[in-house]
Write an enzyme that holds these catalytic residues in place. Structure first.
Site, PDB file in Angstrom:
ATOM      1  N   GLY A  78       6.147   2.680   0.798  1.00 59.55           N
ATOM      2  CA  GLY A  78       6.851   1.574   1.442  1.00 59.55           C
ATOM      3  C   GLY A  78       6.160   1.102   2.707  1.00 59.55           C
ATOM      4  N   ALA A  79       5.804   2.074   3.561  1.00 56.61           N
ATOM      5  CA  ALA A  79       5.112   1.734   4.803  1.00 56.61           C
ATOM      6  C   ALA A  79       3.718   1.193   4.521  1.00 56.61           C
ATOM      7  CB  ALA A  79       5.030   2.960   5.712  1.00 56.61           C
TER       8      ALA A  79
ATOM      9  N   LEU B 248      -6.363   0.249 -13.074  1.00 53.39           N
ATOM     10  CA  LEU B 248      -7.162   1.249 -13.791  1.00 53.39           C
ATOM     11  C   LEU B 248      -8.157   1.950 -12.879  1.00 53.39           C
ATOM     12  CD1 LEU B 248      -7.882  -0.979 -16.915  1.00 53.39           C
ATOM     13  CD2 LEU B 248      -6.288   0.947 -16.824  1.00 53.39           C
TER      14      LEU B 248
ATOM     15  N   GLY C 186     -10.931  -1.183 -12.667  1.00 59.20           N
ATOM     16  CA  GLY C 186     -10.383  -2.483 -12.309  1.00 59.20           C
ATOM     17  C   GLY C 186      -8.914  -2.591 -12.657  1.00 59.20           C
TER      18      GLY C 186
ATOM     19  N   ASP D 290     -12.558   7.925  -0.381  1.00 61.56           N
ATOM     20  CA  ASP D 290     -11.193   8.453  -0.503  1.00 61.56           C
ATOM     21  C   ASP D 290     -10.323   7.360  -1.117  1.00 61.56           C
ATOM     22  OD1 ASP D 290      -8.680   9.552  -0.221  1.00 61.56           O
ATOM     23  OD2 ASP D 290      -8.765   9.786   1.957  1.00 61.56           O
TER      24      ASP D 290
ATOM     25  N   ASP E 250      -1.504   1.419  -3.159  1.00 59.38           N
ATOM     26  CA  ASP E 250      -0.549   0.803  -2.233  1.00 59.38           C
ATOM     27  C   ASP E 250      -1.173  -0.395  -1.531  1.00 59.38           C
ATOM     28  OD1 ASP E 250       1.110   2.887  -2.929  1.00 59.38           O
ATOM     29  OD2 ASP E 250       0.750   4.048  -1.109  1.00 59.38           O
TER      30      ASP E 250
ATOM     31  N   GLY F  71      -8.590   8.421   4.645  1.00 68.72           N
ATOM     32  CA  GLY F  71      -7.232   8.143   5.116  1.00 68.72           C
ATOM     33  C   GLY F  71      -6.539   7.082   4.287  1.00 68.72           C
TER      34      GLY F  71
ATOM     35  N   SER G 263      -7.336   3.376   6.607  1.00 65.65           N
ATOM     36  CA  SER G 263      -8.422   2.744   5.842  1.00 65.65           C
ATOM     37  C   SER G 263      -8.173   1.267   5.566  1.00 65.65           C
ATOM     38  CB  SER G 263      -8.608   3.476   4.499  1.00 65.65           C
ATOM     39  OG  SER G 263      -7.556   3.181   3.599  1.00 65.65           O
TER      40      SER G 263
END
Length: 312
Positions: free
Chosen positions: A45-46, A228, A232, A255, A261, A295, A299
């Protein structure tokens, strides 16, 4: 779309991400040493709310925090991102959510989450936020909150003519089919797509098949995106039935935590500003930027650090 005060409202979670950087993923019952460790702010959410805000959206956030040090720290973090947090509230029943994340040298990750306070976010909390929701253009939510809480947020959003984006993560069996008619855009990865459709997704062709299955169902008025990872993503357009494949941009992966998200947050940002094809392309490009750094939220680049093509 008529003028509204906010671009995106995110209904979701705040999670402290405890990242362990390892040489490889441990085997069952194996204890191993991590090369390094970080505790960083995260949570779907954040993350989506902050990604959109860094791209230039005026965003609002609805979530529940524990009455603990992590919860208080999150208030400071959210304020620094200039988010509306009028409906970020506290509970003394559960601690702030925490995730344990292992990351290997090529950027693959494995995650376990205790949702804690997030599960205290109720249907009533969403009803209390209705005045805020109706001032927004887009609502995005996921399954990090309780099923009924997510569904109620989508219902209220559609009542006020918002575009709705639903990230079916983490996937659950037997999702209420009522979700379908309140979701404009469904976003799923390979695992989530398989749970949602009942069809295995291992390749681009599998993702295209999954899109067709979703498009045959009621709802999803804009369509479905199957992400994916390094391959992509695939988009299925509900309006014309077209299936379009977007190859991933080749980058040096450090990473991948939070890349999904970032994609969702960027998609929510762009979806009310340009056509869906361009929105997905820009969201994919934004997500590719994030995997080149360690991160999650740390990031996510700001709009001023990106090419002018991201300004729409």
């Amino acid at each position: 779309m008529s003028e509204k005060e906010f671009d995106v409202v995110s209904v979701g979670d705040c999670v402290i991400d405890c990242l362990f950087y390892v040489d490889r993923m441990p085997k069952m019952a194996e204890t191993m040493t991590a090369n390094s460790f970080e505790a960083l702010p995260g949570g779907k959410g954040a993350n989506v709310c902050i990604a959109g805000a860094r791209l230039g959206s005026k965003n609002a956030f609805i979530c529940k925090l524990g009455q603990d040090l992590f919860g208080q720290n999150f208030i400071n973090i959210l304020n620094k991102e200039n988010l509306n947090i009028d409906h970020v509230t506290f509970t003394d029943k559960q601690p702030t959510s925490v995730a344990s994340i292992m990351v290997d040298p090529v950027g693959n990750n494995s995650i376990a989450v205790n949702f804690g306070a997030t599960l205290e976010l109720s249907e009533k909390d969403i009803e209390n936020a209705e005045e805020l929701i109706k001032k927004c253009k887009v609502l995005i939510t996921s399954m990090v909150v309780k099923e009924k809480t997510a569904l109620n947020s989508l219902k209220i959003a559609k009542k006020h003519n918002l575009i709705t984006v639903f990230n079916f993560a983490p996937a659950i069996q037997d999702l209420d089919v009522e979700f379908n008619k309140y979701v404009d855009v469904l976003v799923v990865n390979e695992v989530e797509a398989e749970v949602f459709t009942g069809s295995s997704v291992k390749s681009v062709e599998d993702a295209e098949k999954a899109c067709r299955i979703v498009l045959e169902r009621e709802g999803f008025e804009i369509g479905v995106v199957v992400t994916l990872g390094e391959k992509g993503c695939v988009f299925g357009n509900k309006k014309n039935g077209e299936i379009k494949y977007y190859p991933a941009i080749k980058v040096n992966v450090v990473d991948s935590t939070g890349a999904g998200d970032a994609f969702c947050g960027a998609l929510a940002h762009f979806i009310s500003k340009c056509d869906i094809y361009k929105a997905i392309n820009l969201a994919s490009s934004y997500a590719s930027q994030t995997v080149t750094r360690k991160g999650t939220q740390s990031s996510y680049p700001y709009i001023n650090d990106l090419p002018d093509s991201f300004r729409v």
